[in-house]
Design an enzyme around this catalytic site. Structure first.
Site, PDB file in Angstrom:
ATOM      1  N   ASP A  93      -7.630  -6.726  13.676  1.00  0.00           N
ATOM      2  CA  ASP A  93      -7.264  -8.047  14.183  1.00  0.00           C
ATOM      3  C   ASP A  93      -8.153  -8.465  15.349  1.00  0.00           C
ATOM      4  O   ASP A  93      -8.639  -9.594  15.421  1.00  0.00           O
ATOM      5  CB  ASP A  93      -5.788  -8.073  14.585  1.00  0.00           C
ATOM      6  CG  ASP A  93      -5.390  -6.856  15.403  1.00  0.00           C
ATOM      7  OD1 ASP A  93      -6.269  -6.043  15.752  1.00  0.00           O
ATOM      8  OD2 ASP A  93      -4.187  -6.701  15.691  1.00  0.00           O
TER       9      ASP A  93
ATOM     10  N   ASP B 202       0.825  -1.209   0.000  1.00  0.00           N
ATOM     11  CA  ASP B 202       0.000   0.000   0.000  1.00  0.00           C
ATOM     12  C   ASP B 202       0.861   1.261   0.000  1.00  0.00           C
ATOM     13  O   ASP B 202       0.381   2.331   0.393  1.00  0.00           O
ATOM     14  CB  ASP B 202      -0.915   0.011   1.233  1.00  0.00           C
ATOM     15  CG  ASP B 202      -2.332  -0.414   0.883  1.00  0.00           C
ATOM     16  OD1 ASP B 202      -2.549  -0.827  -0.267  1.00  0.00           O
ATOM     17  OD2 ASP B 202      -3.218  -0.349   1.748  1.00  0.00           O
TER      18      ASP B 202
END
Length: 668
Positions: free
Chosen positions: A396, A243
């Site tokens: 997460d 990214d």
């Protein structure tokens, strides 16, 4: 012969006089003993004086170096105001106002002290010595009747939370010792057919994902570590999910991938044109590829993580015969844990987190928060739990909670360790902690209805709501900041609500000893660890509030700054490849790529000079708290509070060190 007699026999005694002593009380013996004792005492005094005198030059040199370092860092300080950047001005204004009131109160108390006025509640208005003394006695009466009860009530509430959280830590410690005593660890199910080392077709299909964003310092070693995983080449695919916004860095990463592809590694490079959702968006985009349906498991490794070649062989077999197992999490290990004081203190916290919290919850509850990396997921568990969502900065933890609500179980492997690095500067560590403590509060707000309506047992709901979220994510930073940074200095000016010694000393030290047990080599840093945790409470409290009420930078994601440190084995393994890497990159680059490489070299030249120009920030909020605690310490000295004074003094100095950015490395 009498017991006190001494006989000495010499071969040549012509020039030696012999004295026989039959009694230790004789004048000759007493005189010699007196002379010897006087000389020994004199030498002892001289030795102690020498040691004392040698201490002063060492102390002077240390103080001089510290003052020079402080002056240098202040001169090189960055004028960027982190409170403005993170929109934390409300808290800073509160602390500053509290400090101003405390300074005025201290001046008043000093005046009263030198006037020999009674600083306690022994009031007798008839003994007033003038209008000013009468006003001071009226203030004492007012604070005792109206202010002290409120402060006492708040302090008792925080102490109760403190004791509950300490009890939780104590229970986790008991579970840790039980696991150690019984030597409990997850075992592979031997009743089900495992992989056949001679037949690669028996190995399950594994997808390895490396999400990264502008990771210039670590992309090479992370890609190399993933490419060296010991797994059949036709049963593994490595996705480099880049990214990065730097076009030159994109070219370098792409060519690093091509180098490993030439060696026969099944690896691909992916770059998003629309980079939304931070890491969660990156992972969600990668999982939407058509070929993902051919894979059964996915291993996630952040850009600074370097797994050993046997990582997959130690984790993936645990899924055999356990269709309800969704996640296998490995432990983090740090290549730079001894780099500076900041990394040593971080290592204490994370050792307790992994070896106690994760291990105990994994064994007794089959649930814990996914650490975002160094873990292997069953792709079916990800898909049935809704996949990666971009709604929080802790994607997460989000997927872990949703998977738990869907009935999936987790396993934690404390013996499988993956190398990574800790933030070495306070600036990087502070941003990391802000994200880690604001994200859970965002998630709690979003997940609470789903938890209440889920089909899991009541005990699991209680564990999620009260232990996992409220106690460990919200109550801990709340009472740490409120009790030790607000109430404690406040009680110095309102002695009627004074905190007992066991709250300030005994319980915190006991809990710190418990926290440090998983890393016994860190015991010399026990007191710095206790002080530093209280110092970090202001950042964690602010992050918790911003996440809970969606304030300020709650949804801001800042990539933790890396240094690219490697272990010795990594350096040896990469040495040959690095020596030939530039030539290979040049051969593979197109004309546009060569232009980018030229730009890169142009950028690297001034970058070398800029590496020596390091800056640090001055953290106004921490400095304001430092002066507040030191002001309260001065007030406690007037009343001879003892342990309160020392705690406030050293806690104030720790805030001062952090506020001047004297802990950890400076920011480049």
């Amino acid at each position: 012969m009498a017991p006190s007699s001494v006989v000495v026999t010499l071969d040549k005694s012509s020039s030696i006089s012999l004295v026989q002593v039959n009694d230790s009380e004789t004048p000759v013996f007493l005189e010699k003993q007196k002379t010897a004792s006087t000389k020994q005492f004199s030498w002892l005094l001289l030795l102690k004086a020498q040691r004392i005198l040698s201490f002063f030059p060492w102390l002077t040199m240390g103080v001089s170096k510290t003052i020079k370092s402080v002056k240098k860092r202040i001169a090189l300080s960055d004028s960027v105001k982190d409170e403005v950047k993170y929109k934390e001005r409300v808290m800073y204004r509160f602390i500053r106002a509290f400090l101003a009131i405390s300074v005025v109160a201290l001046l008043l108390e000093l005046f009263a002290y030198f006037q020999n006025w009674d600083l306690n509640l022994n009031l007798n208005l008839n003994e007033a010595m003038g209008l000013l003394h009468l006003s001071y006695m009226g203030w004492i009466s007012f604070r005792a009747q109206y202010i002290a009860p409120s402060v006492t009530m708040l302090s008792q509430f925080c102490v109760l939370l403190f004791l509950i959280q300490s009890l939780d830590r104590f229970i986790l410690g008991i579970g840790f010792f039980w696991i150690k005593f019984k030597k409990i660890k997850p075992m592979i199910d031997i009743h089900h057919q495992s992989v056949d080392l001679e037949d690669p077709a028996t190995f399950p299909m594994v997808l390895v994902q490396i999400p990264m964003c502008n990771e210039r310092e670590v992309y090479q070693q992370s890609i190399a570590a993933a490419c060296q995983l010991d797994w059949p080449k036709d049963r593994i695919l490595i996705q480099v999910l880049d990214d990065s916004s730097d076009e030159i860095l994109q070219v370098l990463i792409r060519n690093e991938v091509d180098l490993w592809k030439e060696k026969g590694v099944n690896i691909i490079y992916r770059h998003r044109f629309v980079r939304t959702g931070y890491k969660a968006g990156n992972l969600h985009s990668a999982m939407s590829c058509d070929y993902v349906k051919n894979y059964e498991f996915v291993a996630i490794l952040d850009a600074d993580f370097q797994p050993n070649p046997d990582f997959l062989k130690l984790t993936v077999p645990h899924f055999k015969g356990k269709p309800d197992l969704g996640l296998v999490q490995a432990r983090w290990s740090f290549v730079n844990k001894d780099e500076n004081l900041l990394t040593r203190l971080q290592n204490i916290n994370l050792c307790f987190h992994f070896e106690v919290e994760q291990q105990v919850n994994g064994h007794f509850l089959n649930f814990f928060g996914f650490n975002g990396t160094a873990g292997v997921w069953r792709i079916k568990a990800l898909e049935e739990s809704g996949g990666w969502l971009e709604r929080t900065t802790v994607e997460d933890m989000d997927i872990a909670v949703r998977a738990h609500l869907n009935g999936w179980k987790f396993i934690y492997l404390n013996d499988v360790r993956v190398l990574c690095e800790l933030p070495e500067s306070y600036e990087a560590y502070k941003k990391q902690q802000h994200r880690w403590h604001s994200g859970p509060m965002q998630l709690f707000r979003l997940c609470l209805p789903a938890i209440l309506s889920s089909k899991i047992s009541k005990w699991k709901k209680i564990n999620l709501i009260f232990l996992f979220f409220l106690l460990r994510k919200m109550i801990l930073p709340f009472y740490s900041f409120t009790l030790f940074c607000v109430i404690l200095p406040l009680t110095m000016f309102i002695p009627e609500a004074e905190l007992p010694i066991w709250v300030i000393c005994y319980v915190p030290v006991t809990m710190s000893i418990l926290n440090i047990l998983p890393s016994p080599k860190s015991f010399p840093f026990l007191m710095p660890y206790l002080l530093f945790e209280n110092t970090m409470s202001v950042t964690k409290f602010n992050a918790m509030i911003s996440g809970l009420f969606q304030l300020g930078s709650a949804y801001e994601w800042v990539v933790t700054k890396k240094t690219g440190r490697s272990s010795e084995s990594d350096l040896l393994a990469f040495a040959e490849r690095e020596s030939k890497g530039e030539d290979k990159i040049q051969r593979r680059l197109s004309e546009s790529g060569l232009e980018m490489l030229g730009k890169l070299k142009e950028q690297e030249a001034p970058a070398v000079d800029n590496n020596n120009k390091k800056k640090n920030k001055i953290y106004r909020r921490e400095l304001a708290l430092a002066f507040l605690l030191l002001t309260a310490a001065a007030r406690s000295l007037l009343s001879a509070h003892g342990i309160h004074f020392y705690f406030l003094l050293f806690q104030g100095l720790s805030f001062l060190v952090v506020g001047l950015d004297l802990i950890g490395e400076q920011v480049t």
